[in-house]
Design a protein around this motif. Structure first.
Motif: not given
Lengths: 301, 301
Positions: A286-289, A291-292, A297-300
């Motif tokens: 859940a945490r890895d998902e 973070a992904a 979002r940060a890329k956007g």
């Protein structure tokens, strides 16, 4: 930007209000931004820094001159500010739209109904920008604070659609992602993702600070502990107020968490390898998902 | 560097063992570093990358050829490796020094005494480098991983002073800060600062992931939540093993924390402003002080 209004008033000029003012001026959403508060120094600084165009300590003047009032005070102060504003605009056709940026929505919805004798004021739009920083104060404000951040609006059935639409346009002008949510859902989600973690971090650091081994504990703690406890460096007054304002949802979140911790304690005590492995593996997934999603979002941005 | 030995053997070539090997080679602490493990691929990669000079899958060969054996396997595997090594070196005057890098010390001290019929083996030195990274595996290993990081040695009364001294010199050669601590104190401090936070992060993320609102929860969580839950992305097997190895100290830490959380829950439920403010303020002060210490340490780096 389709919408333009003349004057936006920011009530409470700190990081949140100051950053909103900067963003609205930068993007030309309004002609001018005025500041309001109880004390002149931060407002004077806001003018000096070019964050706001002018300020007043007179609430009546704000109500008469602004098209949108944005309450950016601490959570519990917002209730008091509402109690001054809502009676003053009741029944006025030319009344400004009122919105807020507080972290909890249910207490303000209840306050608004109470202040207006059970009738929710249609031009008061509840909102919450999910942005912040370890810094605070108008000097730390930035025009780009809201870009790609979420702003949650929690309109109620009685809300004037035009008022909601204008508040939405205001936040869109800051570069934020604006989404609507139910008041109770907002408070439950924020309790889980923000208010509960703060309580856990405060409880952990305080427990360790008071233990006999506290010197060694802090001497040998490393990077993981630093990240985990970062939010325990947050403003105690702000978080006390949020805990009170969102009491019901926070208690529910604490109880949900405590139940899971008790289960995990049982697994540790019983050396239940499979149980622990299953819990840790589900949590990691859940945490890895999550973070992904954040990375995406940060890329956007 | 005063001390030089001929051969150091790294048993278990991952991030921790690989980084130790790189640091020792870079700093000329020994003539050569050999790798040992159950499976060839990561050892072959270690040779390819220049992390180790050679490797073997034969433990007897390692014992015969190395001056220092460093057990860098996962926590519970270290007990099994000890069970193979200690009987093989018992009573041998030319036996290599044995040390380890596992996260829990009490279980290995007990294992060593058990394996050696109650007599602690004088040349087995318990150690724990407090370093790591979200990455793992030999490919992520770095010669500078230990620079300015703490390495805790937990010598026991029966330890050979020369053996402790050589292990200390080995870690000093990596650039680490080496400190001594009592076994029980080490396990209590690590339970508080590392093992408990991992359990809390896993419990929180799993509780939220299983709740009805989990989609919204992860969709609206922000940076504070990301930092707070980062350690829930850690390796489930490693943390399951640590929880089992350090069961007693971890249960004590969980109970200490749960008591403080229960107190805070009572304060929230009773809207005890002063109580919450006092707790949050104490926690913030302790956490700010801790952050200042870390910042100071980082400057020294």
């Amino acid at each position: 930007m389709a919408t333009r209004v003349n004057t936006v008033a920011v009530l409470g000029l700190g990081l949140i209000g100051g950053s909103l003012a900067r963003a609205l001026k930068t993007n030309g959403f309004c002609e001018r931004v005025i500041g309001y508060g109880h004390r002149a120094p931060s407002l004077e600084k806001g003018v000096e820094l070019g964050v706001i165009d002018s300020f007043t300590l007179d609430l009546a003047e704000v109500i008469d001159s602004a098209d949108i009032l944005v309450i950016c005070t601490p959570t519990l102060v917002a209730e008091q500010v509402l109690a001054q504003i809502l009676p003053a605009i009741a029944g006025r056709a030319d009344a400004p739209i009122v919105t807020d940026a507080a972290s909890v929505k249910g207490n303000l919805e209840r306050a608004a109904r109470r202040i207006c004798d059970g009738q929710y004021p249609p031009r008061f739009v509840l909102g919450h920008p999910i942005a912040g920083s370890e810094q605070s104060g108008v000097a730390a404000s930035r025009a780009d604070l809201y870009i790609n951040h979420r702003v949650i609006l929690t309109p109620v059935a009685e809300n004037d659609a035009d008022a909601v639409s204008l508040v939405r346009d205001m936040w869109l002008a800051t570069g934020a992602d604006v989404v609507d949510m139910d008041v109770a859902q907002h408070d439950a989600v924020l309790a889980a993702t923000s208010h509960l973690p703060h309580v856990l971090a405060y409880a952990l650091v305080d427990a360790l600070a008071q233990s006999d081994a506290s010197d060694d504990i802090f001497r040998f703690a490393a990077g993981g502990f630093r990240d985990f406890t970062r939010i325990a460096s947050s403003d105690p007054v702000m978080w006390r107020d949020i805990a009170i304002a969102n009491k019901a949802a926070l208690l529910e979140a604490i109880d949900l968490f405590s139940g899971h911790l008790a289960d995990l304690r049982t697994a540790v005590a019983g050396e239940d390898s499979d149980g622990m492995h299953a819990t840790f593996t589900r949590a990691k997934a859940a945490r890895d998902e999550f973070a992904a999603i954040l990375a995406e979002r940060a890329k956007g941005k």
